[in-house]
Scaffold this motif. Sequence first.
Motif, PDB file in Angstrom:
ATOM      1  N   VAL A  27       0.841  -1.202   0.000  1.00  0.00           N
ATOM      2  CA  VAL A  27       0.000   0.000   0.000  1.00  0.00           C
ATOM      3  C   VAL A  27       0.876   1.252   0.000  1.00  0.00           C
ATOM      4  O   VAL A  27       0.617   2.207  -0.742  1.00  0.00           O
ATOM      5  N   ARG A  28       1.912   1.253   0.821  1.00  0.00           N
ATOM      6  CA  ARG A  28       2.820   2.411   0.883  1.00  0.00           C
ATOM      7  C   ARG A  28       3.436   2.686  -0.493  1.00  0.00           C
ATOM      8  O   ARG A  28       3.493   3.836  -0.937  1.00  0.00           O
ATOM      9  N   LEU A  29       3.915   1.641  -1.141  1.00  0.00           N
ATOM     10  CA  LEU A  29       4.539   1.814  -2.453  1.00  0.00           C
ATOM     11  C   LEU A  29       3.527   2.297  -3.486  1.00  0.00           C
ATOM     12  O   LEU A  29       3.844   3.132  -4.331  1.00  0.00           O
ATOM     13  N   ALA A  30       2.318   1.762  -3.435  1.00  0.00           N
ATOM     14  CA  ALA A  30       1.287   2.172  -4.385  1.00  0.00           C
ATOM     15  C   ALA A  30       0.945   3.648  -4.219  1.00  0.00           C
ATOM     16  O   ALA A  30       0.818   4.387  -5.204  1.00  0.00           O
ATOM     17  N   LEU A  31       0.811   4.105  -2.986  1.00  0.00           N
ATOM     18  CA  LEU A  31       0.520   5.514  -2.736  1.00  0.00           C
ATOM     19  C   LEU A  31       1.692   6.395  -3.165  1.00  0.00           C
ATOM     20  O   LEU A  31       1.495   7.510  -3.658  1.00  0.00           O
ATOM     21  N   LYS A  32       2.889   5.865  -3.014  1.00  0.00           N
ATOM     22  CA  LYS A  32       4.081   6.629  -3.389  1.00  0.00           C
ATOM     23  C   LYS A  32       4.111   6.912  -4.888  1.00  0.00           C
ATOM     24  O   LYS A  32       4.615   7.963  -5.321  1.00  0.00           O
ATOM     25  N   VAL A  33       3.571   5.997  -5.691  1.00  0.00           N
ATOM     26  CA  VAL A  33       3.545   6.217  -7.138  1.00  0.00           C
ATOM     27  C   VAL A  33       2.228   6.852  -7.592  1.00  0.00           C
ATOM     28  O   VAL A  33       1.878   6.836  -8.766  1.00  0.00           O
ATOM     29  N   GLU A  34       1.481   7.376  -6.639  1.00  0.00           N
ATOM     30  CA  GLU A  34       0.252   8.132  -6.898  1.00  0.00           C
ATOM     31  C   GLU A  34      -0.906   7.271  -7.388  1.00  0.00           C
ATOM     32  O   GLU A  34      -1.707   7.684  -8.233  1.00  0.00           O
ATOM     33  N   ALA A  35      -1.006   6.067  -6.834  1.00  0.00           N
ATOM     34  CA  ALA A  35      -2.201   5.244  -7.035  1.00  0.00           C
ATOM     35  C   ALA A  35      -3.188   5.542  -5.912  1.00  0.00           C
ATOM     36  O   ALA A  35      -2.830   6.158  -4.901  1.00  0.00           O
ATOM     37  N   LYS A  36      -4.424   5.104  -6.093  1.00  0.00           N
ATOM     38  CA  LYS A  36      -5.429   5.162  -5.036  1.00  0.00           C
ATOM     39  C   LYS A  36      -5.629   3.748  -4.529  1.00  0.00           C
ATOM     40  O   LYS A  36      -5.582   2.790  -5.306  1.00  0.00           O
ATOM     41  N   VAL A  37      -5.855   3.604  -3.219  1.00  0.00           N
ATOM     42  CA  VAL A  37      -5.897   2.264  -2.633  1.00  0.00           C
ATOM     43  C   VAL A  37      -7.068   2.116  -1.663  1.00  0.00           C
ATOM     44  O   VAL A  37      -7.272   2.967  -0.792  1.00  0.00           O
ATOM     45  N   LEU A  38      -7.823   1.030  -1.829  1.00  0.00           N
ATOM     46  CA  LEU A  38      -8.805   0.625  -0.837  1.00  0.00           C
ATOM     47  C   LEU A  38      -8.237  -0.556  -0.066  1.00  0.00           C
ATOM     48  O   LEU A  38      -7.940  -1.606  -0.650  1.00  0.00           O
ATOM     49  N   ILE A  39      -8.064  -0.376   1.242  1.00  0.00           N
ATOM     50  CA  ILE A  39      -7.609  -1.460   2.106  1.00  0.00           C
ATOM     51  C   ILE A  39      -8.835  -2.191   2.633  1.00  0.00           C
ATOM     52  O   ILE A  39      -9.718  -1.578   3.247  1.00  0.00           O
ATOM     53  N   ALA A  40      -8.908  -3.496   2.394  1.00  0.00           N
ATOM     54  CA  ALA A  40     -10.001  -4.324   2.890  1.00  0.00           C
ATOM     55  C   ALA A  40      -9.428  -5.294   3.918  1.00  0.00           C
ATOM     56  O   ALA A  40      -8.684  -6.215   3.566  1.00  0.00           O
ATOM     57  N   ASP A  41      -9.759  -5.068   5.180  1.00  0.00           N
ATOM     58  CA  ASP A  41      -9.135  -5.847   6.248  1.00  0.00           C
ATOM     59  C   ASP A  41     -10.043  -5.825   7.475  1.00  0.00           C
ATOM     60  O   ASP A  41     -10.980  -5.013   7.548  1.00  0.00           O
ATOM     61  N   LEU A  42      -9.740  -6.675   8.428  1.00  0.00           N
ATOM     62  CA  LEU A  42     -10.513  -6.686   9.662  1.00  0.00           C
ATOM     63  C   LEU A  42     -10.199  -5.483  10.540  1.00  0.00           C
ATOM     64  O   LEU A  42     -11.062  -4.947  11.231  1.00  0.00           O
ATOM     65  N   LYS A  43      -8.917  -5.068  10.507  1.00  0.00           N
ATOM     66  CA  LYS A  43      -8.504  -3.915  11.301  1.00  0.00           C
ATOM     67  C   LYS A  43      -7.223  -3.352  10.736  1.00  0.00           C
ATOM     68  O   LYS A  43      -6.569  -3.968   9.888  1.00  0.00           O
ATOM     69  N   LEU A  44      -6.858  -2.165  11.218  1.00  0.00           N
ATOM     70  CA  LEU A  44      -5.646  -1.487  10.769  1.00  0.00           C
ATOM     71  C   LEU A  44      -4.665  -1.357  11.919  1.00  0.00           C
ATOM     72  O   LEU A  44      -5.057  -1.065  13.054  1.00  0.00           O
ATOM     73  N   LEU A  45      -3.383  -1.563  11.631  1.00  0.00           N
ATOM     74  CA  LEU A  45      -2.359  -1.183  12.592  1.00  0.00           C
ATOM     75  C   LEU A  45      -2.320   0.335  12.691  1.00  0.00           C
ATOM     76  O   LEU A  45      -2.744   1.036  11.758  1.00  0.00           O
ATOM     77  N   PRO A  46      -1.820   0.878  13.790  1.00  0.00           N
ATOM     78  CA  PRO A  46      -1.751   2.340  13.921  1.00  0.00           C
ATOM     79  C   PRO A  46      -1.035   3.009  12.755  1.00  0.00           C
ATOM     80  O   PRO A  46      -1.461   4.076  12.295  1.00  0.00           O
ATOM     81  N   GLU A  47       0.025   2.401  12.240  1.00  0.00           N
ATOM     82  CA  GLU A  47       0.744   3.010  11.121  1.00  0.00           C
ATOM     83  C   GLU A  47      -0.102   3.022   9.849  1.00  0.00           C
ATOM     84  O   GLU A  47       0.034   3.912   9.008  1.00  0.00           O
ATOM     85  N   ALA A  48      -0.992   2.034   9.701  1.00  0.00           N
ATOM     86  CA  ALA A  48      -1.899   2.028   8.559  1.00  0.00           C
ATOM     87  C   ALA A  48      -2.943   3.134   8.694  1.00  0.00           C
ATOM     88  O   ALA A  48      -3.291   3.801   7.710  1.00  0.00           O
ATOM     89  N   GLU A  49      -3.443   3.342   9.893  1.00  0.00           N
ATOM     90  CA  GLU A  49      -4.387   4.439  10.136  1.00  0.00           C
ATOM     91  C   GLU A  49      -3.745   5.776   9.812  1.00  0.00           C
ATOM     92  O   GLU A  49      -4.361   6.632   9.164  1.00  0.00           O
ATOM     93  N   THR A  50      -2.497   5.945  10.240  1.00  0.00           N
ATOM     94  CA  THR A  50      -1.778   7.188   9.959  1.00  0.00           C
ATOM     95  C   THR A  50      -1.579   7.381   8.469  1.00  0.00           C
ATOM     96  O   THR A  50      -1.707   8.486   7.935  1.00  0.00           O
ATOM     97  N   LEU A  51      -1.262   6.289   7.781  1.00  0.00           N
ATOM     98  CA  LEU A  51      -1.044   6.355   6.332  1.00  0.00           C
ATOM     99  C   LEU A  51      -2.311   6.823   5.616  1.00  0.00           C
ATOM    100  O   LEU A  51      -2.242   7.676   4.719  1.00  0.00           O
ATOM    101  N   ILE A  52      -3.447   6.301   6.013  1.00  0.00           N
ATOM    102  CA  ILE A  52      -4.706   6.700   5.392  1.00  0.00           C
ATOM    103  C   ILE A  52      -5.005   8.168   5.678  1.00  0.00           C
ATOM    104  O   ILE A  52      -5.386   8.935   4.781  1.00  0.00           O
ATOM    105  N   GLU A  53      -4.801   8.590   6.919  1.00  0.00           N
ATOM    106  CA  GLU A  53      -5.073   9.973   7.304  1.00  0.00           C
ATOM    107  C   GLU A  53      -4.215  10.970   6.538  1.00  0.00           C
ATOM    108  O   GLU A  53      -4.644  12.090   6.262  1.00  0.00           O
ATOM    109  N   SER A  54      -3.013  10.563   6.183  1.00  0.00           N
ATOM    110  CA  SER A  54      -2.080  11.468   5.487  1.00  0.00           C
ATOM    111  C   SER A  54      -2.098  11.304   3.969  1.00  0.00           C
ATOM    112  O   SER A  54      -1.255  11.870   3.273  1.00  0.00           O
ATOM    113  N   SER A  55      -3.059  10.550   3.453  1.00  0.00           N
ATOM    114  CA  SER A  55      -3.052  10.203   2.030  1.00  0.00           C
ATOM    115  C   SER A  55      -3.798  11.199   1.144  1.00  0.00           C
ATOM    116  O   SER A  55      -3.888  10.994  -0.077  1.00  0.00           O
ATOM    117  N   ASN A  56      -4.357  12.239   1.740  1.00  0.00           N
ATOM    118  CA  ASN A  56      -5.116  13.237   0.960  1.00  0.00           C
ATOM    119  C   ASN A  56      -6.258  12.606   0.160  1.00  0.00           C
ATOM    120  O   ASN A  56      -6.518  12.974  -0.995  1.00  0.00           O
TER     121      ASN A  56
END
Length: 299
Positions: A27-56
């Motif tokens: 997901v990090r690499l995909a966002l770095k190359v300016e893709a859009k990403v939907l994460i489908a999961d049971l829960k997010l680690l704190p770093e994943a939550e932060t990544l989404i919040e900072s993804s514009n």
Amino acid sequence: MVVGDLQLKGKIAVVTGGGSGINLAFVRLALKVEAKVLIADLKLLPEAETLIESSNGNAAFMKCDVSKWSDLEAIPSEVSKAFDSVADVWIAGAGVFEPRWSSFLYDTEDDHYKALQINTEHPIKLTRIAMRSCLGANKPCVVLIVASMASITGSYGAPLYCASKHAVAGFAKSMAQADVDEDCKIVCVCPGVVATPLWTSDAAKDVAKQYGYNDEMSITPEEVAEAMMEMVQSGEYPGGSLLEVSKGNLRGQLESMQSSAQAMASNSAGYQTWLENNSAPIREVWNKERGVTATIGVH
């Protein structure tokens, strides 16, 4: 029609299991190359939550239990809500190893092995959903299944896990023709031992001891994610490809688009007739989903 090179920039990716580990690294690499990403999961680690919040707005999350088909079927509508389009890339990343609650050895379940629902049924069903979505939108797609080197080896201590990964590798190889006929590329990445909490957490001490885990034998989630990016974007890896990513062999291609048997058969006079007869009813279904009435011939 072959997907070939497909740059992730400006594309939409779905990543099951993207809340942690290898898939979060992707997901990090995909966002770095300016893709859009939907994460489908049971829960997010704190770093994943932060990544989404900072993804514009370029990353979104949906709670998804991949063992439930109703959750998987809801993914396209969640993609549409988040990004007003259809996903181009689908990463079937969620998986479990050989948990005590769903294993061959302890055999405590009443109706099924949930590990097989997660590791085997989910990638296959996600592929079907991906193809239906992209055929309906008349656009190419890539499905990458996070398999394992257990796809081609065995382990007495984890037979259910190995069986589940063998199954998805066989499925991906069986779907090679979808790249040729339908612009739908299905591939598998096959990591070796990866330094994730599965091996490194306090809760995993017994598992690590059983399988002799040590840091020297492992690779990082980032190394696997980079190989996944390469498989998704490069035409060097056609549908049906399996790619090893392990210590000392970060880009070991295990299978090409055609099996050796197919390659030999392709030289025979009757191969094209066999392929046409074999593929005709399959193409008929795809054509209906794409809204095409004409029969597509052999490529």
